[in-house]
Design a protein around this motif. Structure first.
Motif, PDB file in Angstrom:
ATOM      1  N   VAL A 119       5.224 -57.320  -1.516  1.00 17.04           N
ATOM      2  CA  VAL A 119       6.272 -58.329  -1.411  1.00 17.04           C
ATOM      3  C   VAL A 119       6.828 -58.626  -2.805  1.00 17.04           C
ATOM      4  O   VAL A 119       6.064 -58.929  -3.736  1.00 17.04           O
ATOM      5  CB  VAL A 119       5.734 -59.625  -0.770  1.00 17.04           C
ATOM      6  CG1 VAL A 119       6.819 -60.705  -0.725  1.00 17.04           C
ATOM      7  CG2 VAL A 119       5.214 -59.342   0.642  1.00 17.04           C
ATOM      8  N   ALA A 120       8.137 -58.517  -2.950  1.00 19.85           N
ATOM      9  CA  ALA A 120       8.812 -58.806  -4.220  1.00 19.85           C
ATOM     10  C   ALA A 120       9.422 -60.202  -4.171  1.00 19.85           C
ATOM     11  O   ALA A 120       9.874 -60.655  -3.114  1.00 19.85           O
ATOM     12  CB  ALA A 120       9.904 -57.771  -4.481  1.00 19.85           C
ATOM     13  N   ARG A 121       9.426 -60.865  -5.308  1.00 22.11           N
ATOM     14  CA  ARG A 121      10.013 -62.209  -5.336  1.00 22.11           C
ATOM     15  C   ARG A 121      11.526 -62.148  -5.144  1.00 22.11           C
ATOM     16  O   ARG A 121      12.106 -62.980  -4.438  1.00 22.11           O
ATOM     17  CB  ARG A 121       9.672 -62.891  -6.667  1.00 22.11           C
ATOM     18  CG  ARG A 121      10.130 -64.352  -6.701  1.00 22.11           C
ATOM     19  CD  ARG A 121       9.585 -65.073  -7.904  1.00 22.11           C
ATOM     20  NE  ARG A 121       8.119 -65.094  -7.904  1.00 22.11           N
ATOM     21  CZ  ARG A 121       7.370 -65.916  -7.161  1.00 22.11           C
ATOM     22  NH1 ARG A 121       7.960 -66.756  -6.315  1.00 22.11           N
ATOM     23  NH2 ARG A 121       6.058 -65.874  -7.227  1.00 22.11           N
ATOM     24  N   ILE A 203      10.986 -66.794   0.291  1.00 22.98           N
ATOM     25  CA  ILE A 203      10.047 -66.867  -0.834  1.00 22.98           C
ATOM     26  C   ILE A 203       9.856 -65.481  -1.441  1.00 22.98           C
ATOM     27  O   ILE A 203       9.658 -65.329  -2.653  1.00 22.98           O
ATOM     28  CB  ILE A 203       8.698 -67.446  -0.381  1.00 22.98           C
ATOM     29  CG1 ILE A 203       8.882 -68.877   0.119  1.00 22.98           C
ATOM     30  CG2 ILE A 203       7.672 -67.397  -1.507  1.00 22.98           C
ATOM     31  CD1 ILE A 203       7.631 -69.464   0.772  1.00 22.98           C
ATOM     32  N   GLY A 204       9.899 -64.452  -0.594  1.00 24.39           N
ATOM     33  CA  GLY A 204       9.713 -63.082  -1.052  1.00 24.39           C
ATOM     34  C   GLY A 204      10.348 -62.106  -0.075  1.00 24.39           C
ATOM     35  O   GLY A 204      10.880 -62.514   0.975  1.00 24.39           O
ATOM     36  N   HIS A 205      10.264 -60.826  -0.412  1.00 23.68           N
ATOM     37  CA  HIS A 205      10.897 -59.799   0.410  1.00 23.68           C
ATOM     38  C   HIS A 205       9.981 -58.584   0.493  1.00 23.68           C
ATOM     39  O   HIS A 205       9.537 -58.056  -0.534  1.00 23.68           O
ATOM     40  CB  HIS A 205      12.251 -59.401  -0.182  1.00 23.68           C
ATOM     41  CG  HIS A 205      13.167 -60.559  -0.404  1.00 23.68           C
ATOM     42  ND1 HIS A 205      14.033 -61.027   0.559  1.00 23.68           N
ATOM     43  CD2 HIS A 205      13.323 -61.372  -1.488  1.00 23.68           C
ATOM     44  CE1 HIS A 205      14.695 -62.066   0.095  1.00 23.68           C
ATOM     45  NE2 HIS A 205      14.293 -62.294  -1.152  1.00 23.68           N
ATOM     46  N   ILE A 206       9.685 -58.119   1.716  1.00 27.52           N
ATOM     47  CA  ILE A 206       8.826 -56.948   1.915  1.00 27.52           C
ATOM     48  C   ILE A 206       9.584 -55.700   1.474  1.00 27.52           C
ATOM     49  O   ILE A 206      10.687 -55.427   1.963  1.00 27.52           O
ATOM     50  CB  ILE A 206       8.400 -56.818   3.391  1.00 27.52           C
ATOM     51  CG1 ILE A 206       7.575 -58.042   3.821  1.00 27.52           C
ATOM     52  CG2 ILE A 206       7.592 -55.544   3.601  1.00 27.52           C
ATOM     53  CD1 ILE A 206       7.260 -58.092   5.302  1.00 27.52           C
ATOM     54  N   VAL A 207       8.984 -54.943   0.537  1.00 27.61           N
ATOM     55  CA  VAL A 207       9.670 -53.753   0.024  1.00 27.61           C
ATOM     56  C   VAL A 207       8.899 -52.460   0.295  1.00 27.61           C
ATOM     57  O   VAL A 207       9.466 -51.366   0.198  1.00 27.61           O
ATOM     58  CB  VAL A 207       9.941 -53.882  -1.496  1.00 27.61           C
ATOM     59  CG1 VAL A 207      10.942 -54.993  -1.753  1.00 27.61           C
ATOM     60  CG2 VAL A 207       8.656 -54.120  -2.273  1.00 27.61           C
TER      61      VAL A 207
END
Length: 332
Positions: A119-121, A203-207
């Motif tokens: 997960v990226a911010r 809050i974050g993003h699944i990459v």
């Protein structure tokens, strides 16, 4: 005469009451205490087995406890606090390396990939693993399977976790998500449903998926002491049959149907998030569709442990894995 008739009628009533009770005694219910290493959507088939009555059909009364951590789970098993542990297979290798007289045996696999996601911010449209270099990475506990699978994936993409990252590994499992949420780290390794919740809340993003990157391995298995299998072979067989039924059920039903069944185990999680999490795991084949832990998966597990510098010594597959019970159940 009337007195004799009363006595005879009383004896008749006692007899018809005793017969059903005696019959019930033939179908005795066996209690089995399970200790799960954490509460996770990753373990959906286990909850399905309970909620759909598959354990009950086998005459088993399952008592489920969340033992919070591999060390605690294994301690509970070795001290007879639980009968069966649901935990990473690496724990059985650690116990074996310590010279256990009563080894811990893996008898039914539940998950067959890593269950964490990167997960990226910040939102990244064209993700590349090179973007992690020189970043602050909030990783999992050292020595645990999430950390080892995570490092394996990083090295696969040419990233040395110790040299190319500002790697944080001193945060307890339960506090990793709150730490990221409060601003620690640019990337984090998270399980579902937290990864999807963070994405939904911005809050974050699944990459990326560490499960896809690390391949098939016995990530989580049901295991027990060798003596328990010897003394309770029928119970272990019934247990495995119930798990197999649940695995087949999850495989043949939609993520929404599975989410509806297990939602009671995740009271604080929205149903759509549970469904999304199940769908992610189904899409990457994280849920094993049968309880057999095969040699190739076992070897991959030890290769990952070795790469992480956490393998105490090679553990013989036949010594710590019992597939005969699972095979018998599947052949029925």
């Amino acid at each position: 005469m009337k007195k004799w008739l009363k006595i005879s009628f009383s004896l008749f009533l006692i007899t018809i009451l005793i017969i059903p009770l005696a019959a019930c005694g033939k179908d005795e219910v066996t209690k089995v205490r399970i200790g799960e290493v954490t509460r996770s959507i990753f373990y959906a088939p286990q909850y399905v087995a309970i909620e759909k009555g598959f354990f009950e059909e086998e005459g088993l009364d399952v008592q489920l406890t969340t033992t919070a951590g591999g060390d605690k789970t294994m301690t509970a098993l070795l001290s007879d606090g639980i009968d069966v542990a649901l935990v990473g297979s690496e724990t059985s290798i650690y116990v074996s390396a310590q010279g256990a007289n009563d080894p811990v045996i893996n008898f039914a696999q539940l998950t067959q990939t890593d269950g964490t996601f990167l997960v990226a911010r910040e939102k990244i449209d064209n993700f590349s693993w090179d973007l992690l270099k020189d970043s602050t990475f909030l990783g999992q506990r050292k020595g645990g399977m999430p950390q080892m699978a995570g490092e394996f994936a990083l090295k696969k993409h040419g990233i040395d976790p110790q040299k190319d990252l500002n790697l944080i590994q001193n945060v307890d499992f339960a506090n990793i998500a709150p730490a990221f949420s409060s601003g620690t780290g640019e990337f984090v390794q998270l399980f579902e449903p937290t990864a999807s919740v963070f994405e939904k809340e911005g809050i974050g993003h699944i990459v990326a998926s560490f499960g896809v990157e690390s391949g098939h391995l016995p990530y989580t298995s049901f295991m027990t002491k060798e003596s328990f299998i010897k003394d309770n072979s029928d119970t272990v067989e019934k247990f495995t049959r119930a798990i197999y039924k649940a695995q087949q059920w999850v495989d043949s039903h939609t993520a929404k149907e599975t989410a509806d069944v297990i939602k009671g185990y995740f009271d604080n999680t929205d149903l759509d998030i549970i469904e999304m999490s199940v769908e992610r795991y189904k899409n990457q084949d994280s849920f094993a569709t049968d309880p057999i832990l095969d040699q190739e998966e076992w070897d991959n597990l030890q290769n990952i442990m070795d790469e992480a510098g956490e393998l105490p010594q090679r553990a013989d597959y036949d010594s710590l894995v019992n597939t005969s019970i699972a095979k018998k159940v599947m052949e029925e």
